[in-house]
Design an enzyme around this catalytic site. Sequence first.
Site, PDB file in Angstrom:
ATOM      1  N   ASP A  13      88.819  10.596  38.385  1.00  0.00           N
ATOM      2  CA  ASP A  13      88.777  11.098  37.274  1.00  0.00           C
ATOM      3  C   ASP A  13      89.513   9.779  36.321  1.00  0.00           C
ATOM      4  O   ASP A  13      89.235  10.108  35.082  1.00  0.00           O
ATOM      5  CB  ASP A  13      89.575  12.031  37.007  1.00  0.00           C
ATOM      6  N   LYS A  16      85.178   6.761  35.720  1.00  0.00           N
ATOM      7  CA  LYS A  16      83.872   5.878  36.026  1.00  0.00           C
ATOM      8  C   LYS A  16      82.855   6.105  35.658  1.00  0.00           C
ATOM      9  O   LYS A  16      81.392   5.287  35.615  1.00  0.00           O
ATOM     10  CB  LYS A  16      84.405   6.012  37.624  1.00  0.00           C
ATOM     11  N   GLY A  40      82.995  14.308  39.639  1.00  0.00           N
ATOM     12  CA  GLY A  40      82.327  15.076  38.074  1.00  0.00           C
ATOM     13  C   GLY A  40      83.126  13.531  37.409  1.00  0.00           C
ATOM     14  O   GLY A  40      83.904  13.397  37.370  1.00  0.00           O
ATOM     15  N   HIS A  41      81.407  13.062  36.969  1.00  0.00           N
ATOM     16  CA  HIS A  41      81.565  12.007  36.333  1.00  0.00           C
ATOM     17  C   HIS A  41      80.623  12.543  34.766  1.00  0.00           C
ATOM     18  O   HIS A  41      79.786  12.751  34.476  1.00  0.00           O
ATOM     19  CB  HIS A  41      80.566  11.202  36.730  1.00  0.00           C
ATOM     20  N   GLN A 224      85.808   9.668  43.326  1.00  0.00           N
ATOM     21  CA  GLN A 224      87.316   9.202  43.801  1.00  0.00           C
ATOM     22  C   GLN A 224      88.201   8.345  43.184  1.00  0.00           C
ATOM     23  O   GLN A 224      87.078   8.306  42.171  1.00  0.00           O
ATOM     24  CB  GLN A 224      87.195   9.845  45.260  1.00  0.00           C
TER      25      GLN A 224
HETATM   26  P1  GDP Z   1      85.231  10.043  36.317  1.00  0.00           P
HETATM   27  O1  GDP Z   1      85.646  10.909  37.968  1.00  0.00           O
HETATM   28  O2  GDP Z   1      86.593   8.797  36.767  1.00  0.00           O
HETATM   29  O3  GDP Z   1      84.353   9.903  36.211  1.00  0.00           O
HETATM   30  O4  GDP Z   1      86.300  10.908  34.988  1.00  0.00           O
HETATM   31  P2  GDP Z   1      85.583  12.091  34.511  1.00  0.00           P
HETATM   32  O5  GDP Z   1      84.568  12.034  33.691  1.00  0.00           O
HETATM   33  O6  GDP Z   1      85.912  13.112  36.077  1.00  0.00           O
HETATM   34  O7  GDP Z   1      87.307  12.293  33.391  1.00  0.00           O
HETATM   35  C1  GDP Z   1      87.216  11.043  32.703  1.00  0.00           C
HETATM   36  C2  GDP Z   1      87.323  11.944  31.322  1.00  0.00           C
HETATM   37  O8  GDP Z   1      87.533  10.912  30.168  1.00  0.00           O
HETATM   38  C3  GDP Z   1      86.254  12.664  30.859  1.00  0.00           C
HETATM   39  O9  GDP Z   1      86.243  13.880  30.098  1.00  0.00           O
HETATM   40  C4  GDP Z   1      85.544  11.265  30.327  1.00  0.00           C
HETATM   41  O10 GDP Z   1      85.172  11.437  29.028  1.00  0.00           O
HETATM   42  C5  GDP Z   1      86.513  10.722  29.121  1.00  0.00           C
HETATM   43  N1  GDP Z   1      86.901   9.471  28.705  1.00  0.00           N
HETATM   44  C6  GDP Z   1      86.501   8.100  29.666  1.00  0.00           C
HETATM   45  N2  GDP Z   1      87.415   7.232  29.173  1.00  0.00           N
HETATM   46  C7  GDP Z   1      87.894   7.824  28.031  1.00  0.00           C
HETATM   47  C8  GDP Z   1      88.643   6.918  26.677  1.00  0.00           C
HETATM   48  O11 GDP Z   1      88.957   5.501  26.852  1.00  0.00           O
HETATM   49  N3  GDP Z   1      89.176   6.966  25.959  1.00  0.00           N
HETATM   50  C9  GDP Z   1      89.283   8.862  25.698  1.00  0.00           C
HETATM   51  N4  GDP Z   1      89.510   9.528  24.886  1.00  0.00           N
HETATM   52  N5  GDP Z   1      88.790   9.403  26.636  1.00  0.00           N
HETATM   53  C10 GDP Z   1      87.702   8.854  28.205  1.00  0.00           C
HETATM   54  P1  IMO Z   2      85.232  12.166  40.640  1.00  0.00           P
HETATM   55  O1  IMO Z   2      84.843  11.097  41.266  1.00  0.00           O
HETATM   56  C1  IMO Z   2      89.715  13.969  41.221  1.00  0.00           C
HETATM   57  C2  IMO Z   2      89.948  15.996  45.077  1.00  0.00           C
HETATM   58  C3  IMO Z   2      90.860  16.910  45.249  1.00  0.00           C
HETATM   59  C4  IMO Z   2      91.811  17.392  46.215  1.00  0.00           C
HETATM   60  C5  IMO Z   2      91.002  16.080  47.171  1.00  0.00           C
HETATM   61  C6  IMO Z   2      90.062  16.316  48.258  1.00  0.00           C
HETATM   62  O2  IMO Z   2      85.135  12.721  39.480  1.00  0.00           O
HETATM   63  O3  IMO Z   2      87.078  10.876  40.286  1.00  0.00           O
HETATM   64  P2  IMO Z   2      87.341  17.275  48.453  1.00  0.00           P
HETATM   65  O4  IMO Z   2      86.657  18.942  48.161  1.00  0.00           O
HETATM   66  O5  IMO Z   2      87.286  15.887  48.072  1.00  0.00           O
HETATM   67  O6  IMO Z   2      88.006  17.595  50.119  1.00  0.00           O
HETATM   68  O7  IMO Z   2      89.262  17.289  48.012  1.00  0.00           O
HETATM   69  O8  IMO Z   2      90.527  15.474  46.714  1.00  0.00           O
HETATM   70  N1  IMO Z   2      89.274  15.170  44.671  1.00  0.00           N
HETATM   71  C7  IMO Z   2      89.096  14.991  42.961  1.00  0.00           C
HETATM   72  N2  IMO Z   2      90.317  14.794  42.825  1.00  0.00           N
HETATM   73  N3  IMO Z   2      88.717  13.598  40.844  1.00  0.00           N
HETATM   74  C8  IMO Z   2      87.277  13.610  41.825  1.00  0.00           C
HETATM   75  O9  IMO Z   2      86.025  12.915  42.087  1.00  0.00           O
HETATM   76  C9  IMO Z   2      87.461  14.361  43.238  1.00  0.00           C
HETATM   77  N4  IMO Z   2      87.479  14.470  44.208  1.00  0.00           N
HETATM   78  C10 IMO Z   2      87.697  15.316  45.236  1.00  0.00           C
HETATM   79  O10 IMO Z   2      91.490  17.416  43.707  1.00  0.00           O
HETATM   80  O11 IMO Z   2      93.004  16.463  46.274  1.00  0.00           O
HETATM   81 MG    MG Z   3      85.542  12.858  37.589  1.00  0.00          MG
END
Ligand code: GDP
Ligand code: IMO
Ligand code: MG
Length: 424
Positions: A13, A16, A40-41, A224
């Site tokens: 998270d 990416k 979840g991207h 991840q």
């Molecule tokens: P990922 O799994 O690495 O793609 O990240 P996620 O989408 O799960 O979580 C990142 C969250 O931060 C999302 O809600 C993005 O919209 C948000 N985000 C990404 N970059 C920034 C930033 O520079 N500032 C803020 N405030 N939000 C950001």
């Molecule tokens: P993105 O790509 C954050 C975590 C779960 C748990 C562990 C194992 O959005 O960054 P799993 O279901 O993979 O067997 O769970 O890994 N986890 C993540 N945490 N971002 C993710 O993906 C994750 N995918 C799995 O919360 O701790």
């Molecule tokens: Mg994510």
Amino acid sequence: MQTLAIIGSQWGDEGKGKITDLLGQKCDLVVRYQGGNNAGHTIIVGNKKTVLHLIPSGILHPHCVSLIGHGVVFDPEAFCKELDEVVNSGVEVTPKNLKISENATVITAYNKLLDVQRESKGPVKIGTTGRGIGPAYEDKAARKAIKIKDLLDLERLTKKLRQNAEEKIVLFEAKYKTEYPSVEAEAKRLFELGERVAPFVCDTFSYLDQALTANKKVLYEGAQGVLLDVDYGTYPYVTSSNTSAGGIYTGAGVSGKHLDEVLGITKAYTTRVGEGPFPSELFDEVGKHIQTKGNEVGATTGRTRRCGWLDLPLLKYSVKASNITSLALTKVDILCGIDTLKICIGYKYKGEIIDCAYPGIDLAEVEPVLKEVPPFNDTFTDGKELSPSLKSYIETIEQTVGIPVGIIAYGPERSEIKFLQNYF
Ligand code: GDP
Ligand code: IMO
Ligand code: MG
């Protein structure tokens, strides 16, 4: 540069999706090579929010081919739902711009059920996403996985699924005492979903091979983060795939020479979802403030993310473990205005101070060494220089981990970004 990997350098998270979407504009291909719909991207363009779980984050660019490699574990039901959402939001998705490996591993209803039962009744709770990821990778390692190509022939699928389910059914009946679908019903469900997936299925190995030979620009989108890698991460509190750059070689199907640079996506602080040690975790008002302002809620499960200070010993380790060559520092805006700002610069461990979280160190036993750093409150207005305090925050990171910060993100929108280095 022809090839670049986007790797989460923490526990996922990090942003990416946003960075992949942005750099995807300049690429011909975006490739997912591991994980599944545990990811979840999030991509935000104007007032439109897209959350992708399985489909690569290049899909919003019409010229860009999205490829799901054989290292991915693929839930066909989740895929069809996501495909509908993406298509309904106005994005054109055809077999021309989305390609799925015939050898990707299918996540079955048994995998999901096992994941959920273990989490609720088993001896160790990992805090998984409950998507069946671990059990699907177990099937693959046990050489009894259902592959995408198996979905296309009902008779063959039923036979393979019967062998696949044999031991799991013993567990469902004797240990977990739970209901489960019959092999025939599950085979029928998967076969019907397979008909929808079929047009996208191909030999992605050869497609990628040809693209690389033709000098196409390729972005590998990690899911991840390094600290969740099944080999490098904080085992057993990890996911079940190789999330680090090493996973690209096996999961996409390319050789070592096809990876020019590795961009480590790093949140300006640290978050974690699920169980496991977290040395710089905050349990106070500042932690709550970061959680609220940063909207630190999981994009897949909706769980609240645990928050803490930026952990440099862990980042230093991730950089080594994944051969990260530069960093994208995201969510810098969330730290703006925090008066007492700290960074974890080391650990006290067994009477010594250490600066890198090598695998032999028990993270549950370390005490973080926190350094107070000058606060910043940048507005990131166009053309305005970064403040000296933010520059110094960035320099501390660069000096500690030994690689440059090439990107600063200061908001979720595509445009809220500053490049300090060129990519592609
Ligand atoms: P990922 O799994 O690495 O793609 O990240 P996620 O989408 O799960 O979580 C990142 C969250 O931060 C999302 O809600 C993005 O919209 C948000 N985000 C990404 N970059 C920034 C930033 O520079 N500032 C803020 N405030 N939000 C950001
Ligand atoms: P993105 O790509 C954050 C975590 C779960 C748990 C562990 C194992 O959005 O960054 P799993 O279901 O993979 O067997 O769970 O890994 N986890 C993540 N945490 N971002 C993710 O993906 C994750 N995918 C799995 O919360 O701790
Ligand atoms: Mg994510």
